[in-house]
Design a protein around this motif. Structure first.
Motif, PDB file in Angstrom:
ATOM      1  N   ALA A   1       0.848  -1.194   0.000  1.00 53.26           N
ATOM      2  CA  ALA A   1       0.000   0.000   0.000  1.00 53.26           C
ATOM      3  C   ALA A   1       0.878   1.236   0.000  1.00 53.26           C
ATOM      4  CB  ALA A   1      -0.900   0.013   1.222  1.00 53.26           C
ATOM      5  N   ARG A   2       0.474   2.237  -0.775  1.00 52.05           N
ATOM      6  CA  ARG A   2       1.194   3.521  -0.829  1.00 52.05           C
ATOM      7  C   ARG A   2       0.189   4.640  -0.621  1.00 52.05           C
ATOM      8  NH1 ARG A   2       6.040   6.053  -3.528  1.00 52.05           N
ATOM      9  NH2 ARG A   2       6.853   3.936  -3.465  1.00 52.05           N
ATOM     10  N   SER A   3       0.516   5.565   0.269  1.00 51.04           N
ATOM     11  CA  SER A   3      -0.412   6.624   0.641  1.00 51.04           C
ATOM     12  C   SER A   3       0.333   7.925   0.896  1.00 51.04           C
ATOM     13  CB  SER A   3      -1.187   6.240   1.915  1.00 51.04           C
ATOM     14  OG  SER A   3      -1.869   5.019   1.764  1.00 51.04           O
ATOM     15  N   MET A   4      -0.426   9.003   0.983  1.00 52.20           N
ATOM     16  CA  MET A   4       0.076  10.279   1.480  1.00 52.20           C
ATOM     17  C   MET A   4      -0.419  10.414   2.916  1.00 52.20           C
ATOM     18  SD  MET A   4       1.646  11.308  -1.211  1.00 52.20           S
ATOM     19  CE  MET A   4       2.076  12.998  -0.751  1.00 52.20           C
ATOM     20  N   VAL A   5       0.510  10.625   3.854  1.00 50.95           N
ATOM     21  CA  VAL A   5       0.173  10.618   5.279  1.00 50.95           C
ATOM     22  C   VAL A   5       0.686  11.898   5.929  1.00 50.95           C
ATOM     23  CG1 VAL A   5       0.480   9.423   7.478  1.00 50.95           C
ATOM     24  CG2 VAL A   5       0.230   8.103   5.379  1.00 50.95           C
ATOM     25  N   ARG A   6      -0.174  12.532   6.702  1.00 47.43           N
ATOM     26  CA  ARG A   6       0.192  13.732   7.464  1.00 47.43           C
ATOM     27  C   ARG A   6       0.671  13.291   8.839  1.00 47.43           C
ATOM     28  NH1 ARG A   6      -2.378  17.072  11.172  1.00 47.43           N
ATOM     29  NH2 ARG A   6      -1.912  19.313  11.023  1.00 47.43           N
ATOM     30  N   SER A   7       1.795  13.894   9.298  1.00 49.25           N
ATOM     31  CA  SER A   7       2.357  13.507  10.595  1.00 49.25           C
ATOM     32  C   SER A   7       3.260  14.614  11.106  1.00 49.25           C
ATOM     33  CB  SER A   7       3.143  12.197  10.474  1.00 49.25           C
ATOM     34  OG  SER A   7       4.282  12.387   9.643  1.00 49.25           O
ATOM     35  N   GLY A   8       3.821  14.404  12.296  1.00 49.84           N
ATOM     36  CA  GLY A   8       4.780  15.332  12.869  1.00 49.84           C
ATOM     37  C   GLY A   8       6.174  14.736  12.834  1.00 49.84           C
ATOM     38  N   LEU A   9       7.151  15.527  12.341  1.00 51.13           N
ATOM     39  CA  LEU A   9       8.506  15.022  12.200  1.00 51.13           C
ATOM     40  C   LEU A   9       9.502  16.163  12.362  1.00 51.13           C
ATOM     41  CD1 LEU A   9      10.198  12.492  11.522  1.00 51.13           C
ATOM     42  CD2 LEU A   9      10.051  13.144   9.123  1.00 51.13           C
ATOM     43  N   LEU A  10      10.455  15.990  13.271  1.00 53.27           N
ATOM     44  CA  LEU A  10      11.524  16.961  13.490  1.00 53.27           C
ATOM     45  C   LEU A  10      10.979  18.368  13.718  1.00 53.27           C
ATOM     46  CD1 LEU A  10      14.008  15.656  10.752  1.00 53.27           C
ATOM     47  CD2 LEU A  10      14.182  15.325  13.227  1.00 53.27           C
ATOM     48  N   GLY A  11       9.901  18.438  14.481  1.00 57.21           N
ATOM     49  CA  GLY A  11       9.328  19.726  14.836  1.00 57.21           C
ATOM     50  C   GLY A  11       8.462  20.360  13.773  1.00 57.21           C
TER      51      GLY A  11
END
Length: 236
Positions: A194-204
């Motif tokens: 599966a391949r998706s676009m995902v929103r997340s928090g990374l390195l501030g």
């Protein structure tokens, strides 16, 4: 899109030809020209893709404990221009180019992995490989690739579950506490990938990553093996 035998291939120092398609490096950019028939619904896919790396990267690391599978970005921070004749599509933006190689089939050491890469505010690219092996502990690779080709390791944030796919693949995303991961769009949903676009928090930062999940035991099941020739036809 089509797996081809040796007689369809030709390679030189700066060009790799596979049937009617080719990759050509001119010293500054990589040109990809292709003229193929899509699958499983036959339709022509023809056009050009050109990738301009900000810098070339020599980082390579093992994905498994035995060192038989390796991954390394070639141009993790790049600019891309896409021009297709069939279907008629044009766009440009950020690009990422990497390489995987192995000395054995990938289903032998791995059970599954979640992988993500995000373009950061300064133009650098952050990649997380979250690997679960059949034997041995989990391996987490977290690297930031800078515009000059150098790299910085960082500590990956905690894992968070994502919704299962239509094919019932469980998947996770590493995101900073206080920024719940959310699937914005699913690009590909198959029995084992599966391949998706995902929103997340990374390195501030709050980022939108390209995210993939690979479930290796399903790759070698009989139903999937019977499906693959329809998805990836072969020519000897």
């Amino acid at each position: 899109m089509t797996e081809r035998g040796r007689r369809w291939m030709r390679r030189s120092r700066d060009e790799f030809v596979i049937g009617p398609s080719r990759l050509h490096w001119d010293g500054e950019s990589l040109l990809v020209e292709f003229d193929e028939i899509g699958a499983p619904i036959p339709r022509r896919v023809k056009g050009r893709v050109r990738i301009w790396p900000k810098a070339l990267c020599r980082f390579v690391t093992a994905l498994d404990s035995g060192g038989r599978h390796r991954w390394g970005p070639i141009a993790p921070c790049s600019r891309i221009e896409v021009e297709l004749d069939s279907p008629r599509v044009r766009w440009s933006g950020h690009a990422y180019l990497d390489s995987n190689e192995g000395d054995e089939p990938i289903d032998r050491p791995f059970h599954e992995w979640d992988w993500s890469r995000a373009t950061m505010a300064d133009g650098s690219t952050a990649v997380i490989y979250d690997v679960r092996q059949k034997v041995g502990g989990d391996r987490v690779i977290a690297e930031r690739f800078l515009l000059d080709g150098s790299t910085e390791s960082f500590e990956a944030p905690p894992r968070q579950p994502l919704p299962t796919t239509l094919w019932r693949i469980g998947r996770t995303m590493r995101t900073e506490p206080g920024v719940p991961a959310a699937v914005e769009q699913t690009l590909e949903d198959t029995p084992f990938y599966a391949r998706s676009m995902v929103r997340s928090g990374l390195l501030g930062e709050v980022v939108t990553s390209v995210h993939e999940t690979m479930l290796l035991p399903r790759v070698i099941t009989l139903p999937v093996r019977l499906m693959l020739p329809w998805r990836m036809p072969r020519r000897g």
